[in-house]
Design a protein around this motif. Structure first.
Motif, PDB file in Angstrom:
ATOM      1  N   VAL A  81      45.357  39.924  11.056  1.00  0.00           N
ATOM      2  CA  VAL A  81      44.448  40.150  12.167  1.00  0.00           C
ATOM      3  C   VAL A  81      43.017  39.975  11.681  1.00  0.00           C
ATOM      4  CG1 VAL A  81      44.353  42.642  11.749  1.00  0.00           C
ATOM      5  CG2 VAL A  81      43.891  41.756  14.043  1.00  0.00           C
ATOM      6  N   GLN A  82      42.155  39.545  12.567  1.00  0.00           N
ATOM      7  CA  GLN A  82      40.751  39.400  12.206  1.00  0.00           C
ATOM      8  C   GLN A  82      40.053  40.751  12.228  1.00  0.00           C
ATOM      9  OE1 GLN A  82      39.083  36.425  14.875  1.00  0.00           O
ATOM     10  NE2 GLN A  82      39.458  34.832  13.359  1.00  0.00           N
ATOM     11  N   ALA A  83      39.019  40.852  11.451  1.00  0.00           N
ATOM     12  CA  ALA A  83      38.219  42.074  11.437  1.00  0.00           C
ATOM     13  C   ALA A  83      37.758  42.400  12.856  1.00  0.00           C
ATOM     14  CB  ALA A  83      37.025  41.917  10.514  1.00  0.00           C
ATOM     15  N   GLY A  84      37.864  43.675  13.195  1.00  0.00           N
ATOM     16  CA  GLY A  84      37.530  44.119  14.540  1.00  0.00           C
ATOM     17  C   GLY A  84      38.713  44.171  15.480  1.00  0.00           C
ATOM     18  N   GLY A  85      39.816  43.601  15.054  1.00  0.00           N
ATOM     19  CA  GLY A  85      41.016  43.589  15.880  1.00  0.00           C
ATOM     20  C   GLY A  85      41.811  44.874  15.783  1.00  0.00           C
ATOM     21  N   SER A  86      42.948  44.877  16.475  1.00  0.00           N
ATOM     22  CA  SER A  86      43.804  46.052  16.533  1.00  0.00           C
ATOM     23  C   SER A  86      45.244  45.669  16.206  1.00  0.00           C
ATOM     24  CB  SER A  86      43.768  46.678  17.930  1.00  0.00           C
ATOM     25  OG  SER A  86      42.465  47.061  18.290  1.00  0.00           O
ATOM     26  N   LEU A  87      45.978  46.631  15.733  1.00  0.00           N
ATOM     27  CA  LEU A  87      47.413  46.482  15.504  1.00  0.00           C
ATOM     28  C   LEU A  87      48.081  47.818  15.789  1.00  0.00           C
ATOM     29  CD1 LEU A  87      47.924  44.549  12.112  1.00  0.00           C
ATOM     30  CD2 LEU A  87      48.605  43.769  14.387  1.00  0.00           C
ATOM     31  N   ARG A  88      49.331  47.755  16.213  1.00  0.00           N
ATOM     32  CA  ARG A  88      50.122  48.976  16.335  1.00  0.00           C
ATOM     33  C   ARG A  88      51.364  48.826  15.469  1.00  0.00           C
ATOM     34  NH1 ARG A  88      53.205  51.920  21.398  1.00  0.00           N
ATOM     35  NH2 ARG A  88      54.666  50.183  21.092  1.00  0.00           N
ATOM     36  N   LEU A  89      51.477  49.717  14.515  1.00  0.00           N
ATOM     37  CA  LEU A  89      52.653  49.756  13.666  1.00  0.00           C
ATOM     38  C   LEU A  89      53.688  50.707  14.262  1.00  0.00           C
ATOM     39  CD1 LEU A  89      50.978  50.020  10.142  1.00  0.00           C
ATOM     40  CD2 LEU A  89      51.457  47.975  11.517  1.00  0.00           C
ATOM     41  N   SER A  90      54.938  50.368  14.048  1.00  0.00           N
ATOM     42  CA  SER A  90      56.047  51.221  14.476  1.00  0.00           C
ATOM     43  C   SER A  90      56.920  51.550  13.281  1.00  0.00           C
ATOM     44  CB  SER A  90      56.890  50.519  15.543  1.00  0.00           C
ATOM     45  OG  SER A  90      56.134  50.195  16.685  1.00  0.00           O
ATOM     46  N   CYS A  91      57.538  52.693  13.343  1.00  0.00           N
ATOM     47  CA  CYS A  91      58.492  53.097  12.314  1.00  0.00           C
ATOM     48  C   CYS A  91      59.686  53.710  13.029  1.00  0.00           C
ATOM     49  CB  CYS A  91      57.860  54.084  11.354  1.00  0.00           C
ATOM     50  SG  CYS A  91      59.008  54.779  10.141  1.00  0.00           S
ATOM     51  N   ALA A  92      60.799  53.020  12.984  1.00  0.00           N
ATOM     52  CA  ALA A  92      62.017  53.487  13.626  1.00  0.00           C
ATOM     53  C   ALA A  92      62.876  54.239  12.618  1.00  0.00           C
ATOM     54  CB  ALA A  92      62.785  52.310  14.197  1.00  0.00           C
ATOM     55  N   ALA A  93      63.345  55.398  13.020  1.00  0.00           N
ATOM     56  CA  ALA A  93      64.137  56.244  12.128  1.00  0.00           C
ATOM     57  C   ALA A  93      65.569  56.358  12.607  1.00  0.00           C
ATOM     58  CB  ALA A  93      63.512  57.630  12.043  1.00  0.00           C
ATOM     59  N   SER A  94      66.478  56.435  11.654  1.00  0.00           N
ATOM     60  CA  SER A  94      67.876  56.687  11.985  1.00  0.00           C
ATOM     61  C   SER A  94      68.098  58.187  12.076  1.00  0.00           C
ATOM     62  CB  SER A  94      68.781  56.089  10.915  1.00  0.00           C
ATOM     63  OG  SER A  94      68.570  56.766   9.682  1.00  0.00           O
ATOM     64  N   GLY A  95      69.232  58.595  12.581  1.00  0.00           N
ATOM     65  CA  GLY A  95      69.571  60.005  12.599  1.00  0.00           C
ATOM     66  C   GLY A  95      69.340  60.665  13.950  1.00  0.00           C
ATOM     67  N   ARG A  96      69.954  61.827  14.104  1.00  0.00           N
ATOM     68  CA  ARG A  96      69.916  62.518  15.390  1.00  0.00           C
ATOM     69  C   ARG A  96      68.964  63.701  15.410  1.00  0.00           C
ATOM     70  NH1 ARG A  96      76.224  63.568  15.978  1.00  0.00           N
ATOM     71  NH2 ARG A  96      75.946  63.889  13.753  1.00  0.00           N
ATOM     72  N   THR A  97      68.277  63.918  14.298  1.00  0.00           N
ATOM     73  CA  THR A  97      67.390  65.085  14.229  1.00  0.00           C
ATOM     74  C   THR A  97      65.953  64.650  13.991  1.00  0.00           C
ATOM     75  OG1 THR A  97      67.867  65.297  11.855  1.00  0.00           O
ATOM     76  CG2 THR A  97      69.214  66.586  13.390  1.00  0.00           C
ATOM     77  N   PHE A  98      65.561  63.563  14.585  1.00  0.00           N
ATOM     78  CA  PHE A  98      64.236  63.001  14.346  1.00  0.00           C
ATOM     79  C   PHE A  98      63.137  64.011  14.636  1.00  0.00           C
ATOM     80  CE2 PHE A  98      61.173  59.804  13.717  1.00  0.00           C
ATOM     81  CZ  PHE A  98      60.251  59.818  14.755  1.00  0.00           C
ATOM     82  N   SER A  99      63.293  64.794  15.671  1.00  0.00           N
ATOM     83  CA  SER A  99      62.239  65.745  16.044  1.00  0.00           C
ATOM     84  C   SER A  99      62.063  66.861  15.008  1.00  0.00           C
ATOM     85  CB  SER A  99      62.522  66.345  17.418  1.00  0.00           C
ATOM     86  OG  SER A  99      63.751  67.038  17.399  1.00  0.00           O
ATOM     87  N   SER A 100      62.978  66.966  14.068  1.00  0.00           N
ATOM     88  CA  SER A 100      62.857  67.964  13.007  1.00  0.00           C
ATOM     89  C   SER A 100      61.938  67.504  11.879  1.00  0.00           C
ATOM     90  CB  SER A 100      64.232  68.285  12.403  1.00  0.00           C
ATOM     91  OG  SER A 100      65.101  68.802  13.374  1.00  0.00           O
TER      92      SER A 100
END
Length: 115
Positions: free
Chosen positions: A12-31
């Motif tokens: 990305v060029q300076a001044g731009g934006s990005l959104r990173l994502s991180c997907a997690a496995s498992g059923r207790t993510f909120s923990s």
């Protein structure tokens, strides 16, 4: 065991934006408290941001406050890092981690900011 997969990096060029994502496995993510770290070439890995399991509390690296926002969607087992006004010094591999009794790391996603 938790598996984390980051995505959303790129060039990305300076001044731009990005959104990173991180997907997690498992059923207790909120923990899990979730965090983002980054490592630039030749430098140590550094803390970027952290969010509690419920999403009610966040902490940021002081120098990044106002430009980066961490959030999570527990229904999707995903944590996000929205980055605005990117600078060349933000160039790094960005890693997410999960904390609950143990610490788990993803493989990282490269963010490159051109001047």
């Amino acid at each position: 065991q938790v598996q984390l997969v980051e995505s959303g990096g790129g060039l990305v060029q300076a001044g731009g934006s990005l959104r990173l994502s991180c997907a997690a496995s498992g059923r207790t993510f909120s923990s899990y408290a979730m965090g983002w770290f980054r490592q630039a070439p030749g430098k140590e890995r550094e803390f970027v941001a952290r969010i509690t399991g419920s999403g009610s509390s966040t902490v940021y690296r002081d120098s990044l406050k106002g430009r980066f926002t961490i959030s999570r969607d527990n229904a999707k087992n995903t944590v996000y890092l929205q980055m605005y006004s990117l600078k060349p010094e933000d160039t790094a591999i960005y890693y997410c981690n999960a904390e609950f009794l143990s610490v788990y790391w993803g493989q990282g996603t490269q963010v490159t900011v051109s001047s």
